[in-house]
Design a protein around this motif. Sequence first.
Motif, PDB file in Angstrom:
ATOM      1  N   ALA A  65     -13.731   5.636   5.441  1.00 60.86           N
ATOM      2  CA  ALA A  65     -13.647   5.289   7.062  1.00 60.86           C
ATOM      3  C   ALA A  65     -12.881   4.053   7.125  1.00 60.86           C
ATOM      4  CB  ALA A  65     -14.915   5.157   7.843  1.00 60.86           C
ATOM      5  N   LYS A  66     -13.217   3.165   6.218  1.00 62.11           N
ATOM      6  CA  LYS A  66     -12.597   1.673   6.529  1.00 62.11           C
ATOM      7  C   LYS A  66     -11.155   1.938   6.220  1.00 62.11           C
ATOM      8  CE  LYS A  66     -13.116  -3.045   4.631  1.00 62.11           C
ATOM      9  NZ  LYS A  66     -12.178  -2.913   3.921  1.00 62.11           N
ATOM     10  N   TYR A  67     -10.881   2.691   4.972  1.00 62.70           N
ATOM     11  CA  TYR A  67      -9.502   2.850   4.505  1.00 62.70           C
ATOM     12  C   TYR A  67      -8.691   3.531   5.720  1.00 62.70           C
ATOM     13  CZ  TYR A  67      -5.586   5.573   2.763  1.00 62.70           C
ATOM     14  OH  TYR A  67      -4.380   6.070   2.688  1.00 62.70           O
ATOM     15  N   LEU A  68      -9.209   4.479   6.157  1.00 62.13           N
ATOM     16  CA  LEU A  68      -8.627   5.338   7.384  1.00 62.13           C
ATOM     17  C   LEU A  68      -8.065   4.290   8.812  1.00 62.13           C
ATOM     18  CD1 LEU A  68     -10.410   8.691   7.213  1.00 62.13           C
ATOM     19  CD2 LEU A  68      -8.052   8.226   6.593  1.00 62.13           C
ATOM     20  N   SER A  69      -9.181   3.829   9.050  1.00 62.87           N
ATOM     21  CA  SER A  69      -9.025   2.791  10.350  1.00 62.87           C
ATOM     22  C   SER A  69      -7.977   1.876  10.041  1.00 62.87           C
ATOM     23  CB  SER A  69     -10.474   2.442  10.909  1.00 62.87           C
ATOM     24  OG  SER A  69     -10.710   1.340  10.193  1.00 62.87           O
ATOM     25  N   GLU A  70      -8.071   1.276   8.768  1.00 65.21           N
ATOM     26  CA  GLU A  70      -7.299   0.185   8.620  1.00 65.21           C
ATOM     27  C   GLU A  70      -5.635   0.628   8.439  1.00 65.21           C
ATOM     28  OE1 GLU A  70      -9.885  -2.790   5.723  1.00 65.21           O
ATOM     29  OE2 GLU A  70      -8.409  -1.078   4.928  1.00 65.21           O
ATOM     30  N   ASN A  71      -5.408   1.927   8.354  1.00 66.36           N
ATOM     31  CA  ASN A  71      -4.256   2.855   8.587  1.00 66.36           C
ATOM     32  C   ASN A  71      -4.098   3.347   9.631  1.00 66.36           C
ATOM     33  OD1 ASN A  71      -2.808   2.082   5.313  1.00 66.36           O
ATOM     34  ND2 ASN A  71      -5.281   2.241   5.133  1.00 66.36           N
ATOM     35  N   ARG A  72      -4.796   3.414  10.419  1.00 69.18           N
ATOM     36  CA  ARG A  72      -4.447   4.091  11.947  1.00 69.18           C
ATOM     37  C   ARG A  72      -4.431   5.608  11.629  1.00 69.18           C
ATOM     38  NH1 ARG A  72      -0.335   1.930  12.371  1.00 69.18           N
ATOM     39  NH2 ARG A  72      -0.301   0.034  13.184  1.00 69.18           N
ATOM     40  N   LEU A  73      -5.346   5.962  10.699  1.00 70.56           N
ATOM     41  CA  LEU A  73      -5.665   7.156  10.560  1.00 70.56           C
ATOM     42  C   LEU A  73      -7.001   7.726  10.997  1.00 70.56           C
ATOM     43  CD1 LEU A  73      -4.321   7.374   6.754  1.00 70.56           C
ATOM     44  CD2 LEU A  73      -3.226   8.054   8.855  1.00 70.56           C
ATOM     45  N   LYS A  74      -7.078   9.041  11.547  1.00 69.27           N
ATOM     46  CA  LYS A  74      -8.187   9.684  11.826  1.00 69.27           C
ATOM     47  C   LYS A  74      -9.366  10.171  10.783  1.00 69.27           C
ATOM     48  CE  LYS A  74      -5.945  10.220  16.253  1.00 69.27           C
ATOM     49  NZ  LYS A  74      -5.166  11.118  17.219  1.00 69.27           N
ATOM     50  N   MET A  75     -10.592   9.947  11.273  1.00 68.96           N
ATOM     51  CA  MET A  75     -11.718  10.759  10.410  1.00 68.96           C
ATOM     52  C   MET A  75     -12.022  12.090  11.096  1.00 68.96           C
ATOM     53  SD  MET A  75     -13.606  10.756   8.030  1.00 68.96           S
ATOM     54  CE  MET A  75     -14.301   9.349   7.276  1.00 68.96           C
ATOM     55  N   THR A  76     -11.332  12.957  10.385  1.00 69.32           N
ATOM     56  CA  THR A  76     -11.577  14.225  10.968  1.00 69.32           C
ATOM     57  C   THR A  76     -12.578  15.164  10.204  1.00 69.32           C
ATOM     58  OG1 THR A  76      -9.846  15.377   9.606  1.00 69.32           O
ATOM     59  CG2 THR A  76      -9.193  14.419  11.462  1.00 69.32           C
ATOM     60  N   ARG A  77     -12.943  16.244  11.153  1.00 73.04           N
ATOM     61  CA  ARG A  77     -13.772  17.300  10.468  1.00 73.04           C
ATOM     62  C   ARG A  77     -13.466  17.434   9.092  1.00 73.04           C
ATOM     63  NH1 ARG A  77     -13.027  21.696  12.646  1.00 73.04           N
ATOM     64  NH2 ARG A  77     -13.268  20.851  14.800  1.00 73.04           N
ATOM     65  N   GLU A  78     -12.218  18.057   8.983  1.00 71.62           N
ATOM     66  CA  GLU A  78     -11.710  18.487   7.879  1.00 71.62           C
ATOM     67  C   GLU A  78     -11.743  17.355   6.611  1.00 71.62           C
ATOM     68  OE1 GLU A  78     -10.363  18.703  10.626  1.00 71.62           O
ATOM     69  OE2 GLU A  78     -10.223  20.662  10.955  1.00 71.62           O
ATOM     70  N   ARG A  79     -11.706  16.120   6.845  1.00 71.98           N
ATOM     71  CA  ARG A  79     -11.669  15.123   5.920  1.00 71.98           C
ATOM     72  C   ARG A  79     -12.856  14.843   5.494  1.00 71.98           C
ATOM     73  NH1 ARG A  79      -6.691  11.340   8.509  1.00 71.98           N
ATOM     74  NH2 ARG A  79      -5.171  12.685   8.272  1.00 71.98           N
ATOM     75  N   ARG A  80     -14.021  14.875   6.563  1.00 72.60           N
ATOM     76  CA  ARG A  80     -15.161  14.752   5.984  1.00 72.60           C
ATOM     77  C   ARG A  80     -15.583  15.602   5.168  1.00 72.60           C
ATOM     78  NH1 ARG A  80     -16.681  11.880  10.817  1.00 72.60           N
ATOM     79  NH2 ARG A  80     -16.133  13.811  12.015  1.00 72.60           N
ATOM     80  N   ALA A  81     -15.427  16.923   5.424  1.00 67.31           N
ATOM     81  CA  ALA A  81     -15.654  18.052   4.444  1.00 67.31           C
ATOM     82  C   ALA A  81     -15.175  17.875   3.072  1.00 67.31           C
ATOM     83  CB  ALA A  81     -15.343  19.273   5.075  1.00 67.31           C
ATOM     84  N   ILE A  82     -14.085  17.441   2.944  1.00 68.10           N
ATOM     85  CA  ILE A  82     -13.244  17.419   1.769  1.00 68.10           C
ATOM     86  C   ILE A  82     -14.023  16.017   0.923  1.00 68.10           C
ATOM     87  CG2 ILE A  82     -11.112  16.768   0.478  1.00 68.10           C
ATOM     88  CD1 ILE A  82      -9.667  18.054   2.878  1.00 68.10           C
TER      89      ILE A  82
END
Lengths: 174, 174
Positions: B8-25
């Motif tokens: 989550a940290k990595y994502l937000s630091e890169n303006r990316l989103k935490m989606t359902r798919e990413r969580r599942a993966i």
Amino acid sequence: MPAIERFAKYLSENRLKMTRERRAILADVLSVRGHFDVDDLLARLRRSGHHVSRATLYRTLPRLVESGLIHKVEMVDGQARYELMIGRHHHDHMVCLRCGTILEFESPEVERIQEDVCRRKKFVMTGHTHQIRGYCVSCAGDDRARALDSRGSNVAGRSRAGAGGARAGGRTGP
Amino acid sequence: MPAIERFAKYLSENRLKMTRERRAILADVLSVRGHFDVDDLLARLRRSGHHVSRATLYRTLPRLVESGLIHKVEMVDGQARYELMIGRHHHDHMVCLRCGTILEFESPEVERIQEDVCRRKKFVMTGHTHQIRGYCVSCAGDDRARALDSRGSNVAGRSRAGAGGARAGGRTGP
DNA sequence: GGATAATTGAGACTGAGTTGCAACTAGGAA
DNA sequence: TTCCTAGTTGCAACTCAGTCTCAATTATCC
Ligand SMILES: [Zn+2]
Ligand SMILES: [Zn+2]
Ligand SMILES: [Zn+2]
Ligand SMILES: [Zn+2]
């Protein structure tokens, strides 16, 4: 023993034929120093007026490998290279991610360690691939270098010239 | 820091989103030990009722690599594997050509030699691939082993289960 | 000069991975 | 909370190295 003779021997020993195409391919392979890929080879063949289809080339290279004349370098980027092995012995490679240059290195020490590891794990080694990725002298220090690889999708400047038609690409490895 | 939080940290630091798919993966990746490929992952995801397209999976894995949670093992056979890297450090691989088993090894000595070589050639290393091919204990001694590789087209028993439809293959790497 | 098995070229095909695009959605702003 | 927008998703079409099929061709043995 001359390469052509050696190949002929290999062929007859395997009930295979020495065709015009195979002769042309061998001749071309013998004329290059360094590492080349299928497109390089094909382009040179066409330039020298030989008609050899891609399929035939792909079918012949393994024969040349089996005969011991050339060696296949399985690149991790999915593009195999070949190199003449006459009078040479095993070595591994360093690949520049920007210009594609391929350097060679060899280390009896590393080879020994590999065998130790295999012995310890009771693993029967039949071959290995050892490639170092990075930037050569003239590319290091460049802006585009840095970052990439190690963490991240390490795919950088492939030498593939855009190419026009379908698969006509002429490459000339450094 | 928990993996999910780290991602989550990595994502937000890169303006990316935490989606359902990413969580599942991520959840699935965290549940496996050993080396897995995209098909393994996809099959498990589907089995656990998640709908994640192949494209999304291919787009997410590099993110997980960049975040440092997993590592990509570029196999010379053209089929990339991944492995969880949490709490682990660099190592290289031995691959059985018959059953596909992957063993690991590490050698500070080899790593040191690599750096020496690079220093000597003024090559800036950003990464490397070192794979030993051969036969594991239970496959060595087998008839089918021997020959192949080293000279010749070293392609032997891929673990790929025949599979029926287009890309439905369920693999379960040892 | 045959007989015959190997070889060739063209093009279809494979398999891993990528990409364009319209519909969708996370997440910050209001 | 609702809006807005940039990021995301799925699908299908695509890329790219390499393999395969098959009818026509040819090297080699007799
Ligand atoms: Zn080596
Ligand atoms: Zn070399
Ligand atoms: Zn290593
Ligand atoms: Zn590993």
